[in-house]
Design a protein around this motif. Structure first.
Motif, mmCIF file in Angstrom:
data_model
loop_
_atom_site.group_PDB
_atom_site.id
_atom_site.type_symbol
_atom_site.label_atom_id
_atom_site.label_comp_id
_atom_site.label_asym_id
_atom_site.label_seq_id
_atom_site.Cartn_x
_atom_site.Cartn_y
_atom_site.Cartn_z
ATOM 1 N N GLY A 152 0.772 -1.228 0.000
ATOM 2 C CA GLY A 152 0.000 0.000 0.000
ATOM 3 C C GLY A 152 0.800 1.273 0.000
ATOM 4 N N THR A 153 2.004 1.294 0.619
ATOM 5 C CA THR A 153 2.720 2.566 0.731
ATOM 6 C C THR A 153 3.150 3.095 -0.630
ATOM 7 N N LEU A 154 3.635 2.224 -1.505
ATOM 8 C CA LEU A 154 4.090 2.667 -2.824
ATOM 9 C C LEU A 154 3.035 2.521 -3.902
ATOM 10 N N TYR A 155 2.065 1.589 -3.725
ATOM 11 C CA TYR A 155 1.151 1.276 -4.823
ATOM 12 C C TYR A 155 -0.324 1.514 -4.510
ATOM 13 N N GLY A 156 -0.637 2.009 -3.340
ATOM 14 C CA GLY A 156 -1.976 2.512 -3.081
ATOM 15 C C GLY A 156 -3.076 1.480 -2.990
ATOM 16 N N SER A 157 -4.299 1.908 -3.338
ATOM 17 C CA SER A 157 -5.499 1.101 -3.152
ATOM 18 C C SER A 157 -5.474 -0.155 -4.005
ATOM 19 N N GLY A 158 -5.950 -1.251 -3.433
ATOM 20 C CA GLY A 158 -6.074 -2.497 -4.160
ATOM 21 C C GLY A 158 -4.904 -3.441 -3.980
ATOM 22 N N SER A 159 -3.882 -3.026 -3.254
ATOM 23 C CA SER A 159 -2.693 -3.865 -3.118
ATOM 24 C C SER A 159 -2.735 -4.669 -1.820
ATOM 25 N N LEU A 160 -3.888 -5.271 -1.526
ATOM 26 C CA LEU A 160 -4.030 -6.057 -0.305
ATOM 27 C C LEU A 160 -3.190 -7.325 -0.355
ATOM 28 N N GLY A 457 8.077 3.212 5.785
ATOM 29 C CA GLY A 457 7.223 3.750 4.730
ATOM 30 C C GLY A 457 5.875 4.185 5.255
ATOM 31 N N ALA A 458 5.252 5.121 4.551
ATOM 32 C CA ALA A 458 3.930 5.606 4.950
ATOM 33 C C ALA A 458 3.194 6.146 3.735
ATOM 34 N N ARG A 459 1.879 6.128 3.816
ATOM 35 C CA ARG A 459 1.037 6.742 2.790
ATOM 36 C C ARG A 459 -0.148 7.398 3.498
ATOM 37 N N PHE A 460 -0.368 8.662 3.188
ATOM 38 C CA PHE A 460 -1.485 9.428 3.741
ATOM 39 C C PHE A 460 -2.413 9.787 2.589
ATOM 40 N N PHE A 461 -3.687 9.436 2.712
ATOM 41 C CA PHE A 461 -4.580 9.624 1.576
ATOM 42 C C PHE A 461 -5.915 10.237 1.997
ATOM 43 N N ASP A 462 -6.490 10.936 1.036
ATOM 44 C CA ASP A 462 -7.790 11.601 1.179
ATOM 45 C C ASP A 462 -8.615 11.202 -0.041
ATOM 46 N N GLN A 463 -9.747 10.524 0.196
ATOM 47 C CA GLN A 463 -10.519 9.946 -0.901
ATOM 48 C C GLN A 463 -11.991 10.332 -0.805
ATOM 49 N N GLU A 464 -12.621 10.398 -1.976
ATOM 50 C CA GLU A 464 -14.054 10.709 -2.043
ATOM 51 C C GLU A 464 -14.714 9.814 -3.082
ATOM 52 N N VAL A 519 6.724 -5.743 8.134
ATOM 53 C CA VAL A 519 5.354 -5.479 8.582
ATOM 54 C C VAL A 519 4.813 -4.417 7.630
ATOM 55 N N SER A 520 3.759 -4.752 6.890
ATOM 56 C CA SER A 520 3.250 -3.811 5.892
ATOM 57 C C SER A 520 1.734 -3.819 5.890
ATOM 58 N N GLU A 521 1.162 -2.716 5.421
ATOM 59 C CA GLU A 521 -0.294 -2.588 5.347
ATOM 60 C C GLU A 521 -0.728 -2.341 3.910
#
Length: 790
Positions: A152-160, A457-464, A519-521
């Motif tokens: 998720g940190t580098l590739y965003g939504s859908g990378s479960l 690593g980290a990713r901060f996101f704002d979605q609508e 450990v990744s999310e």
């Protein structure tokens, strides 16, 4: 169970038996250093690194290996990547709504393969820098990278479950290059031949500018027959007559790509890509086992067509301290299709209202379209010192729309009443969605010493997310909604702000061996369901007869937290490369497609909590200069970790119950891949290359619990492919056999219970038993190929 074990034993035995034969065939072993395992360079971490130096579990297949294995789409790719699971449902269904599974991350029941979905798949796919899931023809591919586990940190939504990256060849300034190839093959049971023609031309226009053209045309003959098709007259009314048609599942693919590379200066480079693909498929790759082998019981033909266009512009600037990359891409993906809904309609309780309708022929017409614009701007540090870093901005604007219309042929004449919307139209559904995503992401690597590194690593996101849905039931009229059309419509809007994190560390035991822990999310965006909902704070029932509980108006993001440790590297003087890892993933609020309790509207819904855990192993062993073996294995245990009761009706009562310990659907416990490659030179100086690839996928269930609507059990499957290629100057001549042992095992079943009923009641006459279909792979296919390299 014994049958499944025998299949696995067959594949292992074949690999073991072939090994000594090939070893003894090599009569001239070379010096040790000449046949080390080839190192592949990847860019999964957003910087170029050797595959063996990436401190997590990643596979990579280069273009030469893809060509040798005859891989031209992700269907066959999944048979060559250990732990990557896919239930092949044929060209018509593959690519509509995902279906790729890694590390057991799947809670979706069978039966939804044809459905448009507004949420992301659980495995993200990238074509270059464009996040897009589509069954794009894999032509002129440099390599495929498969990243296991949440990214998720580098590739965003859908990378479960992981991320797949297709890296295509850029236009090259190195000189003129071109090839043309064609393949001719025959599939068992097919009435015609299969053809596959491809060309590539790379042309430098100057010292700094080059273009590349790639094209392909594929025409595959069908191999499934139908002998119960209903004849309709000029007014689309059933005549009472039936007819037969052979080879109802043939398909055609047209593909083209234009690439441009421009070295603006020593510091600036530009790459542009534009590609298109058009698919025409005559019918689904499914049979009715109760009717016969390679026979379908459909009442109406089911054609499908799709068009996809993808454009991308990548600009790379060397700033000295870092490299700045701007990646802009846009795509449009659209399809329309016809479905035989006859059996599924007659199985539902409401069909009692239509009892007596002649011939019971229902035709569904579906369309969908998605388009998006994606912009990513990132900086990657150039100096390899104590600290390395990646930081970026990401913006995605996505739009989706779908429509569904169901026509019960002869309906208006049956009721002797005109239809207020269209002749015989029984149901329509229009859905529109939009999604926007803005994110800041980054990774920082600290080299504690020459051998030990830590990455944060980290990713901060704002979605609508916004959704609209409009349903009409003109046959039911005011009894089912507003006015003569039986109209129900609603819209909803949802926004999310969140963040995810990653920690990775690795230690180089020596120059050839690394141990690592991660450990990744990973996450998928949430959204809204535009279905009629009731406001519980008022006495009135908003939404009418099909009002649903207010909690179904939106679905939440689902998140996976991955704990992983592994070892990777080389041994036996770099003759053997291997990766082994164990993982444990906590998965919360699993997103699945469902039907709403009232009205059966398509919605995305959050199930409860799950845990997947397992072991993965992958190896490449080069025994001699001429002989190599690859072997991969994955074990996955994927279960519900907490009792779940949800999908509430209007009274707030749960309509879906899942018990703790139930296995996740569609997830086999064991998968195994293997390949043998042997090359030699004959006495007349002819280069010969032989390839044998094998794949085993264990059995699985298609739903959580026995007796549920979509529950069925799918047996294990073994598939072998083989090829022989001869190189004569600039010519390549090949013979190949796909599905060597002609496996006809089901890849997916749609559920027995559904078709054991008629009008929602047990049906001792078994009138709908032929609607219970099985998806299968293409039978044994023998072919010949010719390629000329200019």
């Amino acid at each position: 169970m014994m049958f499944r074990k025998n299949k696995l034993a067959l594949m292992i035995s074949a690999a073991c038996v072939a090994t000594p034969i090939a070893v003894f065939a090599d009569e001239a072993p070379q010096a040790e250093e000449e046949f080390k395992v080839e190192r592949i360079e990847v860019t999964a971490s957003r910087r170029a690194k050797s595959l063996s130096s990436v401190p997590y579990n990643i596979s990579a297949v280069d273009g030469a290996a893809l060509e040798k294995a005859g891989i031209t789409d992700f269907t066959k790719l999944t048979r060559n990547i250990p732990g990557l699971v896919f239930s092949d449902t044929g060209p018509r269904n593959n690519g509509i709504s995902g279906g790729l599974i890694m590390r057991g991350m799947n809670a979706q029941q069978g039966g939804f393969e044809d459905f448009y979905r507004s949420s992301d798949p659980a495995v993200s796919t990238y074509i270059g820098e464009t996040p897009l899931f589509v069954n794009l023809n894999m032509r002129d591919i440099n390599r495929v990278e498969v990243l296991r586990g949440p990214q998720g940190t580098l590739y965003g939504s859908g990378s479960l479950g992981g991320t797949i990256r297709y890296i295509q060849n850029d236009a090259s300034l190195d000189g003129f290059d071109a090839h043309v190839s064609t393949k001719l093959s025959k599939s068992q049971e097919a009435g015609g031949m299969n053809t596959d023609t491809e060309f590539m031309v790379n042309l430098p226009l100057s010292d700094s500018l080059a273009v590349r053209l790639v094209g392909a045309y594929v025409d595959n003959s069908g191999f499934i027959d139908a002998d119960r098709l209903e004849t309709l007259d000029a007014n689309l009314q059933p005549t009472g007559e039936t007819f037969s048609k052979k080879d109802i599942n043939d398909n055609e693919v047209k593909y083209g790509r234009f690439a441009l590379t421009w070295d603006v200066s020593d510091k600036v480079a530009v790459d542009f890509n534009y590609q298109v693909q058009a698919d025409e498929v005559a019918g689904r790759q499914a049979v009715a086992r109760n009717v016969g082998e390679y026979v379908s019981a459909i009442k109406q033909l089911e054609p499908f067509s799709a068009d996809v266009q993808v454009a991308s512009l990548d600009i790379e600037v060397d700033l000295g301290f870092a490299t700045m990359t701007s990646s802009s891409s846009a795509y449009k993906n659209e399809a329309d299709s016809s479905y035989d809904q006859s059996y599924s309609y007659a199985a539902q309780g409401f069909w009692a209202y239509y009892e007596g309708l002649p011939r019971e022929v229902v035709t569904g017409i579906k369309t969908y379209r998605t388009d998006a614009f994606i912009q990513e701007l990132r900086l990657v540090s150039n100096d390899i010192g104590t600290f390395e870093w990646v930081v970026g901005l990401y913006v995605n604007s996505w739009h989706g729309a779908s429509s569904a219309e169901d026509y019960a042929r002869g309906l208006d004449a049956f009721f002797a009443a005109p239809n207020p919307q269209a002749q015989d139209l029984n149901y329509t559904n229009i859905q529109k969605d939009s999604f926007s995503d803005k994110a800041i992401f980054g990774e920082l690597t600290y080299h504690v010493s020459d051998d030990w590194q830590m990455t944060f690593g980290a990713r901060f996101f704002d979605q609508e997310f916004e959704s609209y849905q409009r349903i009409t039931l003109p046959t039911c009229g005011v009894f089912c909604g507003e006015g003569d059309l039986g109209l129900s419509e609603a819209s909803a809007k949802q926004s999310f702000k969140d963040q995810i994190f990653k920690f990775n560390t690795s230690y180089a035991v020596n120059s050839d061996l690394m141990v690592y822990a991660t450990v990744s999310e990973g996450f998928r965006h949430g959204g809204s369901n535009g279905l009629p909902i009731d406001d519980p704070s008022t006495p009135a029932t908003e939404g009418g007869v099909f009002a649903n509980d207010a909690t179904l108006g939106a679905y939440q993001p689902d998140k996976a937290t991955n704990f992983e440790t592994g070892v990777k590297g080389f041994t036996f003087d770099e003759h053997l490369e291997f990766t082994a890892s164990v993982f444990y993933i906590d998965w919360e609020d699993n997103q699945v497609l469902q039907n709403s309790p009232h009205g059966g509207f398509p919605i995305v819904f959050n199930l409860g909590e799950s845990v997947t855990k397992g072991f993965e192993f992958e190896s490449k062993w080069r025994f001699t200069q001429n002989f190599s073996v690859s072997l991969g294995y994955a074990y996955v245990s994927a279960e519900v970790s907490k009792d779940f009761a949800g999908l509430p009706n209007l009274n707030g009562e749960p309509t879906l119950h899942i018990k703790e310990g139930e296995r996740l659907p569609g997830v086999p416990e064991h998968t195994l891949t293997g390949a043998l490659d042997y090359s030699f030179v004959t006495a007349s100086d002819l280069d010969i290359s032989l390839h044998l690839g094998g794949f085993y996928k264990g059995g699985f269930a298609t739903d959580f619990e026995k007796g549920s609507l979509y529950y069925d059990e799918v047996d294990s499957q073994v598939i072998f492919d083989a090829s022989a290629t001869m190189y004569v100057g600039q010519w390549q001549l090949s013979l190949f056999v796909d599905n060597l042992f002609n496996s006809d095992a089901s890849t997916l079943e749609l559920g027995d219970v559904y078709y054991q009923n008629y009008a929602g009641q047990p049906d001792p006459q078994q009138r709908l038993v032929n609607g219970d279909v099985s998806y299968i792979v293409r039978p044994r296919t023998l072919g010949f190929g010719v390629k000329y390299v200019f």
